[in-house]
Write an enzyme that holds these catalytic residues in place. Structure first.
Site, PDB file in Angstrom:
ATOM      1  N   ALA A   1      -1.612   3.917  -4.022  1.00 14.44           N
ATOM      2  CA  ALA A   1      -2.304   2.636  -4.229  1.00 14.44           C
ATOM      3  C   ALA A   1      -2.657   1.582  -3.262  1.00 14.44           C
ATOM      4  O   ALA A   1      -2.022   1.845  -2.235  1.00 14.44           O
ATOM      5  CB  ALA A   1      -0.577   2.106  -5.156  1.00 14.44           C
ATOM      6  N   GLY A   2      -3.925   1.760  -3.118  1.00 12.74           N
ATOM      7  CA  GLY A   2      -4.356   1.367  -2.219  1.00 12.74           C
ATOM      8  C   GLY A   2      -5.193   0.162  -2.602  1.00 12.74           C
ATOM      9  O   GLY A   2      -4.506  -0.835  -3.067  1.00 12.74           O
TER      10      GLY A   2
ATOM     11  N   ILE B   1       1.947  -0.261   7.302  1.00 10.68           N
ATOM     12  CA  ILE B   1       2.870  -2.130   6.952  1.00 10.68           C
ATOM     13  C   ILE B   1       2.476  -2.007   8.409  1.00 10.68           C
ATOM     14  O   ILE B   1       3.551  -1.769   9.349  1.00 10.68           O
ATOM     15  CB  ILE B   1       3.908  -1.545   5.991  1.00 10.68           C
TER      16      ILE B   1
ATOM     17  N   ILE C   1     -26.333  -5.723  24.176  1.00 12.98           N
ATOM     18  CA  ILE C   1     -26.479  -6.209  25.110  1.00 12.98           C
ATOM     19  C   ILE C   1     -25.988  -5.184  26.562  1.00 12.98           C
ATOM     20  O   ILE C   1     -26.838  -5.992  27.779  1.00 12.98           O
ATOM     21  CB  ILE C   1     -25.764  -7.556  25.408  1.00 12.98           C
TER      22      ILE C   1
ATOM     23  N   GLU D   1      -6.511  -6.206   3.881  1.00 13.91           N
ATOM     24  CA  GLU D   1      -6.004  -7.354   3.041  1.00 13.91           C
ATOM     25  C   GLU D   1      -7.350  -7.444   1.892  1.00 13.91           C
ATOM     26  O   GLU D   1      -7.768  -8.659   1.463  1.00 13.91           O
ATOM     27  CB  GLU D   1      -6.198  -8.592   3.426  1.00 13.91           C
TER      28      GLU D   1
ATOM     29  N   ARG E   1     -27.280  -9.412  34.007  1.00 15.11           N
ATOM     30  CA  ARG E   1     -27.488  -8.119  34.844  1.00 15.11           C
ATOM     31  C   ARG E   1     -29.158  -8.319  35.456  1.00 15.11           C
ATOM     32  O   ARG E   1     -29.597  -8.775  34.242  1.00 15.11           O
ATOM     33  CB  ARG E   1     -27.029  -7.721  33.262  1.00 15.11           C
TER      34      ARG E   1
ATOM     35  N   THR F   1       0.799  -1.025   0.299  1.00 13.40           N
ATOM     36  CA  THR F   1       0.055  -0.154  -0.051  1.00 13.40           C
ATOM     37  C   THR F   1       0.350   1.182  -0.338  1.00 13.40           C
ATOM     38  O   THR F   1       2.064   1.745   0.890  1.00 13.40           O
ATOM     39  CB  THR F   1      -0.792   0.093   1.224  1.00 13.40           C
TER      40      THR F   1
ATOM     41  N   GLY G   1     -25.783   0.823  28.120  1.00 13.91           N
ATOM     42  CA  GLY G   1     -24.340   2.137  29.476  1.00 13.91           C
ATOM     43  C   GLY G   1     -22.978   0.705  29.278  1.00 13.91           C
ATOM     44  O   GLY G   1     -22.065   2.129  28.431  1.00 13.91           O
TER      45      GLY G   1
HETATM   46  C1  LIG Z   1      -4.009  -0.871   9.752  1.00 13.18           C
HETATM   47  C2  LIG Z   1      -3.559  -1.605   9.098  1.00 13.18           C
HETATM   48  C3  LIG Z   1      -2.503  -2.144   8.767  1.00 13.18           C
HETATM   49  C4  LIG Z   1      -1.983  -2.588   7.511  1.00 13.18           C
HETATM   50  N1  LIG Z   1      -1.568  -3.660   7.031  1.00 13.18           N
HETATM   51  C5  LIG Z   1      -0.917  -3.449   5.824  1.00 13.18           C
HETATM   52  C6  LIG Z   1       0.350  -4.239   5.336  1.00 13.18           C
HETATM   53  O1  LIG Z   1       0.588  -4.803   6.161  1.00 13.18           O
HETATM   54  N2  LIG Z   1       0.875  -4.004   3.710  1.00 13.18           N
HETATM   55  C7  LIG Z   1       0.040  -3.326   3.274  1.00 13.18           C
HETATM   56  O2  LIG Z   1       0.700  -3.534   1.704  1.00 13.18           O
HETATM   57  N3  LIG Z   1      -1.240  -2.816   3.382  1.00 13.18           N
HETATM   58  C8  LIG Z   1      -1.548  -2.769   4.865  1.00 13.18           C
HETATM   59  N4  LIG Z   1      -2.295  -2.130   4.632  1.00 13.18           N
HETATM   60  C9  LIG Z   1      -3.004  -1.232   3.904  1.00 13.18           C
HETATM   61  C10 LIG Z   1      -4.764  -2.258   3.424  1.00 13.18           C
HETATM   62  O3  LIG Z   1      -4.600  -3.294   2.257  1.00 13.18           O
HETATM   63  C11 LIG Z   1      -5.351  -0.750   2.653  1.00 13.18           C
HETATM   64  O4  LIG Z   1      -6.035   0.427   3.538  1.00 13.18           O
HETATM   65  C12 LIG Z   1      -6.481  -1.157   2.255  1.00 13.18           C
HETATM   66  O5  LIG Z   1      -6.274  -1.838   0.964  1.00 13.18           O
HETATM   67  C13 LIG Z   1      -7.586  -0.028   1.369  1.00 13.18           C
HETATM   68  O6  LIG Z   1      -6.779   0.866   0.547  1.00 13.18           O
HETATM   69  P1  LIG Z   1      -6.953   2.654   1.125  1.00 13.18           P
HETATM   70  O7  LIG Z   1      -6.748   2.421   2.351  1.00 13.18           O
HETATM   71  O8  LIG Z   1      -5.587   2.496   0.078  1.00 13.18           O
HETATM   72  O9  LIG Z   1      -8.690   2.683   0.096  1.00 13.18           O
HETATM   73  P2  LIG Z   1      -8.725   2.284  -1.470  1.00 13.18           P
HETATM   74  O10 LIG Z   1      -8.501   2.157  -2.216  1.00 13.18           O
HETATM   75  O11 LIG Z   1      -8.714   4.039  -1.250  1.00 13.18           O
HETATM   76  O12 LIG Z   1     -10.868   2.868  -0.454  1.00 13.18           O
HETATM   77  C14 LIG Z   1     -12.018   4.047  -0.386  1.00 13.18           C
HETATM   78  C15 LIG Z   1     -12.839   2.873  -0.760  1.00 13.18           C
HETATM   79  O13 LIG Z   1     -12.909   3.058  -1.973  1.00 13.18           O
HETATM   80  C16 LIG Z   1     -13.786   1.579  -2.103  1.00 13.18           C
HETATM   81  N5  LIG Z   1     -12.934   1.687  -4.080  1.00 13.18           N
HETATM   82  C17 LIG Z   1     -11.753   1.646  -3.999  1.00 13.18           C
HETATM   83  N6  LIG Z   1     -12.299   1.114  -5.479  1.00 13.18           N
HETATM   84  C18 LIG Z   1     -13.012   0.379  -6.114  1.00 13.18           C
HETATM   85  C19 LIG Z   1     -13.061   0.066  -7.430  1.00 13.18           C
HETATM   86  N7  LIG Z   1     -12.848  -0.503  -7.590  1.00 13.18           N
HETATM   87  N8  LIG Z   1     -14.789  -0.254  -6.840  1.00 13.18           N
HETATM   88  C20 LIG Z   1     -15.418   0.448  -5.523  1.00 13.18           C
HETATM   89  N9  LIG Z   1     -14.879   0.505  -4.756  1.00 13.18           N
HETATM   90  C21 LIG Z   1     -13.849   0.536  -4.901  1.00 13.18           C
HETATM   91  C22 LIG Z   1     -13.006   0.749  -1.207  1.00 13.18           C
HETATM   92  O14 LIG Z   1     -13.551  -0.366  -1.288  1.00 13.18           O
HETATM   93  C23 LIG Z   1     -12.653   1.826  -0.009  1.00 13.18           C
HETATM   94  O15 LIG Z   1     -14.654   0.962   0.388  1.00 13.18           O
HETATM   95  C24 LIG Z   1      -3.369  -1.767   6.168  1.00 13.18           C
HETATM   96  C25 LIG Z   1      -4.293  -0.876   6.163  1.00 13.18           C
HETATM   97  C26 LIG Z   1      -4.682  -1.054   7.705  1.00 13.18           C
HETATM   98  C27 LIG Z   1      -5.424   0.491   8.135  1.00 13.18           C
END
Ligand SMILES: Cc1cc2nc3c(=O)[nH]c(=O)nc-3n(C[C@H](O)[C@H](O)[C@H](O)COP(=O)(O)OP(=O)(O)OC[C@H]3O[C@@H](n4cnc5c(N)ncnc54)[C@H](O)[C@@H]3O)c2cc1C
Length: 406
Positions: free
Chosen positions: A130-131, A157, A340, A366, A271, A126, A343
């Protein structure tokens, strides 16, 4: 059909359950409050074999199957999903690519350092742009004089910034394909490499006992042989890795959902309202029944996907289904459990309140639920096309064709 666990699977589940209930659960609230990475707990889990449960024995792992690993993840996460994700990210994201795609030399050099879990390995996909869309990867690796020169940054990460992290496998752009899309490759970066630094760990609302850090690469150089697998294979590699990771995150979600039910079952008979335990009220009983029913189904889906993986059968669609259903089950269970408790479930240091905060990330990490639903739909449509064309592939017999597609 046999739903019984093998003696070995039962042994791993019981070992994880015993350790989790004895050593993790009593400390979960304090770890969450302090946002503290529990080095001593991870060290003990490594000693027990949990941190390398399904990794190859020749490199220091325990050689267990994927079902055992999922059973253990569920039990650890039932005590604290922050610890559960540390184990899951180390095994499924950190070590699995080294096992699946590493050369003998890479495995001997890097996997042996981490397969017993005394040190950790991370996976960096990530980035800021690039998510879900890994095609947006901007981290670049250029091959110069027999070295990959890496520039860019990764974010969120898991296990990236702990004191026991030995390195990370990153996905970087190594060129442009003939179709104009980025050529993505996986590259191994040991922690001590000059030019590789970690930013401060993120503050989070959940998984607070785990570490997530940003990673920075500034003219960071690693030898050419640190390329993991073939050049340009990065996209295919992480899709494969994420399939298995999704089953494990499903197991983690089942563990959290079970913790929510445990909490509600302990509270409801104690409770008293209207002169009776609230557990006597049908409205409360229905919530408990629904939680148990959904957990049973989610666990079955997770274990079936894990079993398919152990059999070497296609399991990608099952992995996405298990991850979505288990994470959404956990969300509903966290909500009902807090309801359940009334408060008491909204207090910052209540277990139910903590579960309610923790649960959201399971639908994001993931692969978000949206992207997993797309994977399922695409596989249904591809299977339909195969059936219509009369093509029978390895995966075809495992497909259940939904009503209406025949
Ligand atoms: C606590 C934590 C641990 C993590 N650990 C790792 C790790 O070890 N290694 C790593 O590489 N990453 C890691 N991540 C990253 C994680 O995998 C990403 O946050 C996740 O893949 C989503 O990417 P983004 O946050 O950029 O959201 P975005 O990709 O920006 O998505 C935002 C929203 O848009 C939606 N969306 C995006 N594209 C589409 C589409 N084509 N159609 C429909 N909906 C869409 C998504 O579903 C989401 O609801 C971690 C994240 C967190 C918060």
């Amino acid at each position: 059909m046999n739903f019984d666990l093998t003696p070995e699977q039962t042994r791993w589940r019981d070992l994880a359950r015993d350790f989790a209930q004895r050593a993790i659960r009593p400390r979960a609230a304090a770890l969450d409050r302090a946002q503290q990475f529990p080095y001593d707990i991870v060290e003990e889990m490594a000693r027990l074999g949990l941190m390398g449960l399904n990794l190859p024995p020749e490199y220091g792992g325990e050689g267990g199957d994927f079902v055992s690993y999922c059973l253990a993840i569920e039990e650890i996460s039932r005590a604290d999903t922050g610890v559960g994700i540390t184990m899951e990210a180390h095994v499924s994201l950190g070590c699995a690519p080294l096992v699946a795609f590493g050369s003998r030399e890479q495995q001997a050099r890097f996997l042996t350092q981490v397969a017993d879990g005394r040190r950790l390995w991370a996976f960096g996909l990530t980035e800021e742009h690039a998510g879900t869309d890994a095609g947006g990867t901007e981290t670049v690796a250029e091959l110069r004089d027999g070295q990959w020169v890496i520039n860019g940054a990764k974010r969120y990460i898991t296990n990236g910034g702990t004191a026991i992290t030995a390195g990370v496998t990153i996905i970087a752009r190594t060129g442009t394909r003939p179709d104009g899309k980025p050529e993505l490759s996986a590259i191994i970066v040991p922690q001590e490499t000059p030019g590789f630094t970690r930013g401060p760990a993120y503050e989070k609302v959940g998984w607070r006992a785990s570490n997530q850090s940003p990673l920075h690469f500034n003219d960071c150089r690693v030898p050419e042989w640190h390329l993991l697998g073939a050049r340009g294979a990065g996209f295919r590699q992480f899709l494969q890795i994420l399939d298995a990771g999704r089953v494990a995150v499903g197991a983690l979600s089942v563990g959290l959902a079970q913790a929510c039910l445990d909490e509600a079952l302990a509270y409801a008979p104690r409770r008293q309202q209207f002169g009776r335990p609230i557990a006597d009220f049908q409205a409360i009983q229905f919530k408990l029944a629904d939680m148990a029913m959904e957990i049973e189904l989610a666990r079955t889906m997770v274990l079936k996907a894990a079993w398919l993986k152990d059999q070497g059968r296609p399991y990608s669609r099952g992995a996405s289904m298990a991850k979505i259903f288990a994470s959404e089950t956990a969300k509903r269970a966290a909500d009902q459990s807090a309801q359940i408790l009334g408060g008491a479930g909204f207090l910052a240091d209540s277990a139910a309140g903590r579960y309610w905060r923790q649960v959201k990330i399971n639908e994001i990490g993931e692969g978000t639920s949206e992207i997993n639903r797309q994977i399922i739909a695409r596989s249904l449509l591809a299977a339909r096309d195969e059936l219509l064309a009369g093509i029978v592939t390895d995966s075809t017999p495992a497909l259940v064709v939904p009503a209406g597609i025949d």
